[in-house]
Design a protein around this motif. Structure first.
Motif, short mmCIF file in Angstrom:
data_model
loop_
_atom_site.label_atom_id
_atom_site.label_comp_id
_atom_site.label_asym_id
_atom_site.label_seq_id
_atom_site.Cartn_x
_atom_site.Cartn_y
_atom_site.Cartn_z
N GLU A 141 0.84 -1.21 0.00
CA GLU A 141 0.00 0.00 0.00
C GLU A 141 0.87 1.25 0.00
O GLU A 141 0.59 2.22 -0.71
CB GLU A 141 -0.91 -0.02 1.23
N LYS A 142 1.94 1.24 0.80
CA LYS A 142 2.84 2.38 0.84
C LYS A 142 3.62 2.52 -0.47
O LYS A 142 3.88 3.63 -0.93
CB LYS A 142 3.81 2.24 2.02
N PHE A 143 4.00 1.39 -1.04
CA PHE A 143 4.68 1.40 -2.33
C PHE A 143 3.78 2.03 -3.39
O PHE A 143 4.21 2.90 -4.17
CB PHE A 143 5.06 -0.03 -2.73
N LEU A 144 2.50 1.64 -3.41
CA LEU A 144 1.56 2.19 -4.37
C LEU A 144 1.35 3.67 -4.12
O LEU A 144 1.24 4.46 -5.07
CB LEU A 144 0.22 1.45 -4.28
N GLU A 145 1.33 4.07 -2.85
CA GLU A 145 1.17 5.48 -2.50
C GLU A 145 2.29 6.32 -3.11
O GLU A 145 2.03 7.36 -3.74
CB GLU A 145 1.16 5.64 -0.99
N ARG A 146 3.53 5.88 -2.94
CA ARG A 146 4.66 6.63 -3.49
C ARG A 146 4.61 6.67 -5.02
O ARG A 146 4.92 7.69 -5.64
CB ARG A 146 5.98 6.00 -3.03
N LEU A 147 4.20 5.55 -5.61
CA LEU A 147 4.13 5.47 -7.07
C LEU A 147 3.08 6.45 -7.60
O LEU A 147 3.35 7.22 -8.54
CB LEU A 147 3.78 4.05 -7.50
N ILE A 148 1.88 6.44 -7.01
CA ILE A 148 0.81 7.31 -7.48
C ILE A 148 1.17 8.78 -7.28
O ILE A 148 0.97 9.62 -8.16
CB ILE A 148 -0.51 7.00 -6.77
N GLN A 149 1.70 9.09 -6.10
CA GLN A 149 2.07 10.49 -5.82
C GLN A 149 3.11 10.99 -6.83
O GLN A 149 2.99 12.11 -7.35
CB GLN A 149 2.62 10.61 -4.40
N LYS A 150 4.08 10.16 -7.11
CA LYS A 150 5.12 10.56 -8.07
C LYS A 150 4.55 10.73 -9.46
O LYS A 150 4.87 11.71 -10.17
CB LYS A 150 6.24 9.50 -8.08
N LYS A 151 3.69 9.80 -9.89
CA LYS A 151 3.13 9.86 -11.24
C LYS A 151 2.19 11.05 -11.39
O LYS A 151 2.15 11.70 -12.45
CB LYS A 151 2.39 8.55 -11.55
N VAL A 152 1.42 11.33 -10.36
CA VAL A 152 0.51 12.47 -10.42
C VAL A 152 1.29 13.78 -10.53
O VAL A 152 0.99 14.64 -11.36
CB VAL A 152 -0.42 12.50 -9.18
N LYS A 153 2.32 13.92 -9.69
CA LYS A 153 3.11 15.15 -9.68
C LYS A 153 3.94 15.31 -10.96
O LYS A 153 4.03 16.41 -11.52
CB LYS A 153 4.04 15.17 -8.47
N SER A 154 4.55 14.21 -11.40
CA SER A 154 5.50 14.29 -12.51
C SER A 154 4.85 14.25 -13.89
O SER A 154 5.41 14.78 -14.86
CB SER A 154 6.52 13.14 -12.41
#
Length: 536
Positions: A141-154
């Protein structure tokens, strides 16, 4: 040609030959559904294929939510169709063991291989056990959180911002398609194809995946003998299916081969650098421990791990080899689960919110009240934060009720049975469950069932009302309930809050909204919108 059955081929060809003549002389006895001699009910189904889910809902409403569909004579295109919640509960839970996907389902969905969506019995349990250990782990869940946050921002926000600055129309469904394809590629394969960028590049494997799904839908709408004949001749939808699967399978094969080489190289490097009196890193960990560490659930910074790596290493440490076919089938199934369903959910949600400004205002108010200090434009809420957004959760649930990403479910009975509705089921009979019609039942949802009303999901205490999965079946029901349900809500909340807090979405006037003919409920013409920056 004998392999197809002469009787079936004759009936199928005859159906198409007389179709247009018969449609112009339809019987007026029943304006919704008529059973023709030889052709059965197929002509009117084909006539209404462009609006099949609405049409099925009308039929089921008329027949008390359960009825029979009879195809052309001498074919196996016969189904019992239902949207009765008690029938669903019976098949999905109470008598779960008697209702399987079956060999006919696997033949139609052959592109899925032996993955979790098509598997039955022990193979299904094995698939589910492996994926359960990953999806239900807090570290993933935390891995997915970092992935989504990065993809949304970038990627996501820069693309949305670029579109609004240019003042041009954009297909929001295409944006979400690209966003989720990039995410699932990185999650499953550890590779980001960067489909989502301001130049909107063409990606062959992404297009091929869409085409394969459309062809699978076609297989369920025509007699088996017809699509088998097309497959043998390599014409029409079957030719498109073959070409699409070839492209996507090549993409998966190359990814698997590359991943195996990458893992082997890393293991060799670890072996060379380790001291003789130390146990190697992999030997001292269980597969679940490896996933936890790789997802960063420890004080030291460990690299994120994709699911392909986790599966390969997890099985290796158990002393079992995992073959390429299993990895390919698992990856394909996860692409459907983690990409198309999210795209569908987001697309229909934004269309509903854009056409219901009061709902949009309540969502924004809830975010503002919960996070008054969030002022950065590129701020993306985290997993624990979005869990507090009750009204947003209700709005997403309401969108999924009206537009379930997978609009129908197919089952096959092993033995004869009797449904709670009183309809007999015969051994090997096929059953279609209309999830779309279930969300439009007055008996379940009330007279306002066609309204987009998130409030129906919120109790007087302000909590989410629990609706049994056999009534709200967007994430399946019983033992086959979707493992990624919670993660899907988290991902959609993160994306929705990031966009709505900074931009308003306006559907282009006159843009046609209709459903695509696919196994996933997408918009046929996309969702053309204009995006405007919110005032600060």
């Amino acid at each position: 040609m004998a392999m197809f059955g002469y009787a079936e081929i004759f009936a199928a060809v005859l159906s198409l030959f007389f179709l247009f003549q018969l449609l112009s002389k339809r019987s007026q006895r029943n304006p919704l559904l008529t059973e023709w001699p030889i052709l059965g009910m197929l002509p009117q189904i084909l006539l209404n294929l462009w609006q099949i889910h609405e049409y099925a809902t009308q039929i089921l409403t008329q027949k008390g939510w359960t009825g029979e569909f009879r195809g052309p004579w001498f074919t196996k295109l016969n189904y019992l169709v239902t949207s009765d919640p008690m029938n669903v509960h019976h098949m999905m839970s109470k008598n779960f063991g008697n209702y399987v996907k079956g060999p006919e389902f696997r033949e139609i969905f052959e592109a899925f291989g032996d993955g979790i969506f098509t598997a039955d019995s022990e193979l299904w349990k094995y698939n589910r056990e492996i994926l359960h250990s990953v999806f239900k782990n807090r570290s993933f869940e935390k891995f997915l959180e970092r992935l989504i946050q990065k993809k949304v921002k970038s990627n996501l926000i820069p693309v949305v911002d670029h579109v609004q600055k240019q003042g041009v129309e954009v297909d929001l469904q295409d944006v979400f398609n690209r966003f989720t394809f990039d995410n699932i590629c990185f999650t499953v394969l550890g590779y980001d194809p960067n489909c989502l960028s301001i130049d909107f590049p063409k990606v062959a494997c992404e297009k091929a995946f869409n085409e394969a799904e459309e062809s699978i839908f076609y297989r369920q709408a025509v007699p088996r003998s017809l699509w088998k004949l097309q497959s043998w001749l390599q014409i029409g939808e079957e030719k498109k299916m073959t070409q699409a699967c070839k492209v996507f399978n090549q993409f998966l094969r190359e990814s698997i081969t590359s991943k195996r080489k990458e893992i082997e190289t890393k293991q060799q490097q670890q072996s060379l650098s380790s001291l003789s009196d130390q146990v190697s890193y992999m030997d001292c960990m269980t597969s679940l421990d490896f996933i936890k560490k790789s997802c960063g659930e420890n004080e030291m910074e460990e690299p994120d791990v994709d699911l392909l790596t986790a599966l390969i290493r997890g099985e290796e440490e158990k002393g079992r080899a995992i073959d390429d076919k299993f990895l390919r089938d698992t990856a394909f199934n996860l692409f459907v689960a983690g990409r198309d369903t999210i795209t569908s959910g987001l697309t229909w949600f934004f269309w509903l919110v854009a056409t219901h400004p009061l709902v949009e205002a309540k969502i924004l108010q809830e975010i503002k009240e919960n996070f008054p200090a969030k002022e950065e434009e590129d701020m993306v809420l985290g997993v624990d934060e979005v869990k507090n957004l009750v009204y947003l959760h209700a709005a997403i649930s309401e969108a999924l009720r009206l537009f379930p990403p997978v609009p129908f479910e197919r089952k096959q009975a092993i033995e004869s049975d009797m449904l709670p509705s009183g309809h007999p089921i015969y051994a090997n009979e096929n059953i279609l469950i209309s999830l779309y019609a279930m969300g439009r039942s007055e008996e379940t949802w009330g007279k306002d069932c066609l309204e987009f009303k998130p409030e129906r999901w919120i109790s007087n205490k302000g909590d989410i009302i629990h609706v049994p999965s056999y009534k709200f079946i967007s994430f399946n029901s019983g033992p086959r309930t979707c493992l990624g349900k919670d993660l899907s809500f988290i991902q959609m909340k993160m994306v929705i809050s990031a966009i709505l807090c900074n931009y308003s979405i306006h559907v282009v006037e006159g843009h046609p909204i209709s459903q695509s003919l696919s196994i996933v409920l997408l918009m046929k013409y996309g969702l053309k919108v204009r995006i405007k920056k919110r005032g600060i």
